[in-house]
Design a protein around this motif. Structure first.
Motif, PDB file in Angstrom:
ATOM      1  N   ASN A 143      -1.832   6.149   6.569  1.00 49.86           N
ATOM      2  CA  ASN A 143      -2.827   5.049   6.302  1.00 49.86           C
ATOM      3  C   ASN A 143      -4.250   5.632   6.450  1.00 49.86           C
ATOM      4  N   PRO A 192     -13.104   1.305   2.607  1.00 52.98           N
ATOM      5  CA  PRO A 192     -11.999   1.074   1.937  1.00 52.98           C
ATOM      6  C   PRO A 192     -12.329   0.726   0.266  1.00 52.98           C
ATOM      7  N   PHE A 234      -7.226   5.308   5.841  1.00 52.21           N
ATOM      8  CA  PHE A 234      -8.471   4.650   6.336  1.00 52.21           C
ATOM      9  C   PHE A 234      -8.721   4.866   7.842  1.00 52.21           C
ATOM     10  N   ARG A 288       0.705  -1.106  -0.045  1.00 40.30           N
ATOM     11  CA  ARG A 288      -0.079  -0.079  -0.045  1.00 40.30           C
ATOM     12  C   ARG A 288       0.983   1.019   0.018  1.00 40.30           C
TER      13      ARG A 288
END
Lengths: 233, 357
Positions: B228, B130, B230, A71
């Protein structure tokens, strides 16, 4: 061994086949220029390395470890900094917040603040202004400065001279030269003069394929190649 | 001694607006009482009159502001377009009604139950985070809330939810009964709003808030800095759902009936309107917007009766046209110009002063 190497990388954006086999290697401490015409796939190459537009096939290795299927935030945290094109700062944040948000470890900003502000003295007096109040050149400096906050082994810099006044281009080149003394740089640059003065090696991308690579010193005298792939001399 | 001065000054400058607003809000019922010939004691005792009535209206404004604030965090700060936000409120409102009435749970157990339900609700929205982005996220959240809207109206659940009539007669302890202790409920809702606002402001000013704002502006850039996103979006959803859930809880506590309307798309649009009026992403704008939204609706209805909805709509259009950044947003944008003007003026006088010396 190369710090970063790409081999046979293919990338699709939606149904479009953008990268059709890109090979390149970036050695530690080098500045490598990624050259090519508009739409050749230079920016996509950078985004593919970062995982923002993931590669469909091929291998990408950084320090010998594969980056494919990782990622973007993991790849970035692994020590790759990115300066996107078009002065990609956060306009709703102040200059200081823009720098601080790039911290990967607490204290990164405090540690490098002086270095960044000496590289771009303009930013020091703008430190409390929101990004919207900055001129284009100042935004570009902030975008580069931001990538210097965390401990990066590799910087991907996309079109740092785009739309800058000549005097600012000069300043930007000096800054990149200086930061490259302890960071490896992969540079996308349309301005061949800028690229040729900064980089030691080059890779030319044409229609999604890497078609030419070598030492910058050889390319500078090779008018035919320059004409053929870059359309300028 | 002097070394404390800057701290005190900065504390004051940080909370100045909140402090003044709080003092004004607490004084408000008494001022209304005095103007309409009621003694402060009568206002405190909750005697019928203008003061009591306006407190009732203000309580609704505070709860709506809490709800609008929760939407501002999701949309205005984090940049997540959710069309299912009403569900965050409705889950709080219905859960508290069902827990109090059907399950017979004590008041505080119910309150904790509502918080748990709110977290579960946020995780449900987080599940799709996501997978879908932008307008797709809006549609999926709309779908989720529509399911909830249909389920609470189903006749199978009428025993719990009151189906399409709504949930009535949730037993509320006497100490928080808005008919008896109006001023107390007024203070409680005011406190809830103030606490939520201060927490939100702290979040936005903290590094987490910077990442939320960064995500709103350009998620790719936030990702490429190593975040990140999310978890940050999920965090915003959870905080927002908790806030809206508490708003729904307070709604059930002080309204005689919870209608299915609070789960519908119209309720989400209400939240959107409130933050558009006040200024998206400004937090204070959510509060100002909620006040304008409720008071405009109430007074236009009272003055013009049946034609009010047209006038309400026209006022929204006027606000969006003339205050494109909302009331607070436009004010802030002009503050910069005002400051620059003042600075120019000061510099002008500074030069003159030096010359005269």
């Amino acid at each position: 061994m190369a710090l970063l190497s790409l081999s046979e990388v293919n990338t699709f954006i939606d149904q479009y086949h953008i990268l059709e086999g890109v090979d390149l290697a970036v050695g530690e401490g080098e500045i490598v220029a990624l050259l090519g015409r508009n739409g050749a796939g230079k920016t996509t190459t950078l985004k593919t390395i970062l995982g923002l537009t993931p590669a469909a096939s091929g291998t990408i290795e950084f320090r010998g470890q594969s980056l494919t299927n990782r990622r973007p935030y993991e790849i970035a945290a692994g020590g790759i900094g990115y300066v996107p094109e078009h002065r990609a700062i956060f306009r709703d944040l102040t200059v200081e917040e823009n720098l601080r948000i790039a911290e990967r470890e607490k204290g990164d900003y405090a540690k490098r603040k002086d270095m960044i502000l000496s590289l771009f003295p303009d930013l020091a007096r703008l430190i409390e202004l929101p990004g919207t109040k900055l001129s284009g050149g100042q935004q570009q400096m902030l975008a580069v400065g931001r990538a210097l906050v965390p401990d990066n082994d590799l910087l991907l810099i996309d079109e740092p001279s785009e739309g800058l006044a000549p005097i600012l281009i000069q300043q930007m080149m000096e800054a990149i030269k200086e930061l490259s003394s302890d960071t490896t740089v992969l540079l996308v640059e349309q301005n061949f003069i800028v690229a040729s003065r900064l980089a030691s090696t080059y890779v030319i991308i044409e229609e999604g394929k890497s078609v030419h690579a070598g030492a910058m010193a050889d390319l500078v005298d090779d008018d035919e190649t320059i004409m053929r792939f870059l359309g300028a001399a | 001694m002097t070394s404390f001065a800057p701290t005190r000054a900065s504390l004051w400058s940080r909370y100045r607006l909140v402090a003044v607003a709080l003092i004004a809000a607490v004084a408000f019922p008494f001022i209304v009482g005095l103007l309409s010939g009621q003694s402060p004691a009568a206002v405190l005792a909750g005697e019928a009159g203008n003061a009591k009535f306006l407190q009732g209206l203000a309580i609704e404004v505070f709860i709506l502001a809490l709800y609008a604030l929760s939407y501002d965090l999701v949309l205005g700060v984090t940049g997540l377009l959710s069309f299912g936000h009403a569900m965050f409120f409705a889950v709080g409102a219905y859960a508290s009604g069902i827990m109090l009435k059907s399950f017979g749970w004590p008041f505080w157990v119910t309150f904790i139950g509502v918080l748990v339900a709110a977290v579960v609700n946020a995780l449900l929205f987080g599940l799709v985070l996501p997978r879908v982005k932008g307008i797709a996220f809006a549609l999926v959240t709309l779908g989720l809330s529509s399911v909830f809207f249909i389920v609470v109206q189903s006749s199978e659940l009428a025993k719990y939810t009151g189906a399409d009539v709504g949930l009535q007669g949730a037993p509320v302890p006497e100490w928080i009964d808005t008919n008896v202790h109006r001023f107390r409920v007024y203070l409680i809702t005011l406190a809830a709003l103030t606490i939520a606002y201060l927490i939100y402001r702290a979040i936005v000013r903290a590094p987490t808030g910077a990442v939320l704002l960064a995500n709103r502006e350009n998620e790719e850039r936030a990702l490429s800095l190593g975040y990140n996103t999310f978890w940050f979006k999920l965090f915003a959803l959870v905080v927002s759902s908790l806030t809206a859930g508490v708003a729904g809880f307070l709604w059930t506590v002080q309204q005689p009936i919870v209608t299915p309307q609070v789960a519908g798309l119209g309720w989400t649009v209400a939240a959107l309107l409130m933050i558009l009026i006040g200024g998206v992403g400004t937090l204070t704008g959510a509060i100002v917007g909620a006040a304008v939204f409720r008071l405009l609706e109430y007074y236009l209805e009272r003055w013009f009766g049946g034609t009010a909805p047209v006038l309400v709509g026209a006022s929204y259009i006027a606000i969006v046209l003339f205050l494109p950044y909302g009331i607070v947003g436009t004010w802030r944008a002009r503050t910069v110009n005002r400051r620059q003007g003042l600075d120019r003026l000061r510099r002008l006088f500074g030069i003159r002063a030096r010359r005269s010396q």
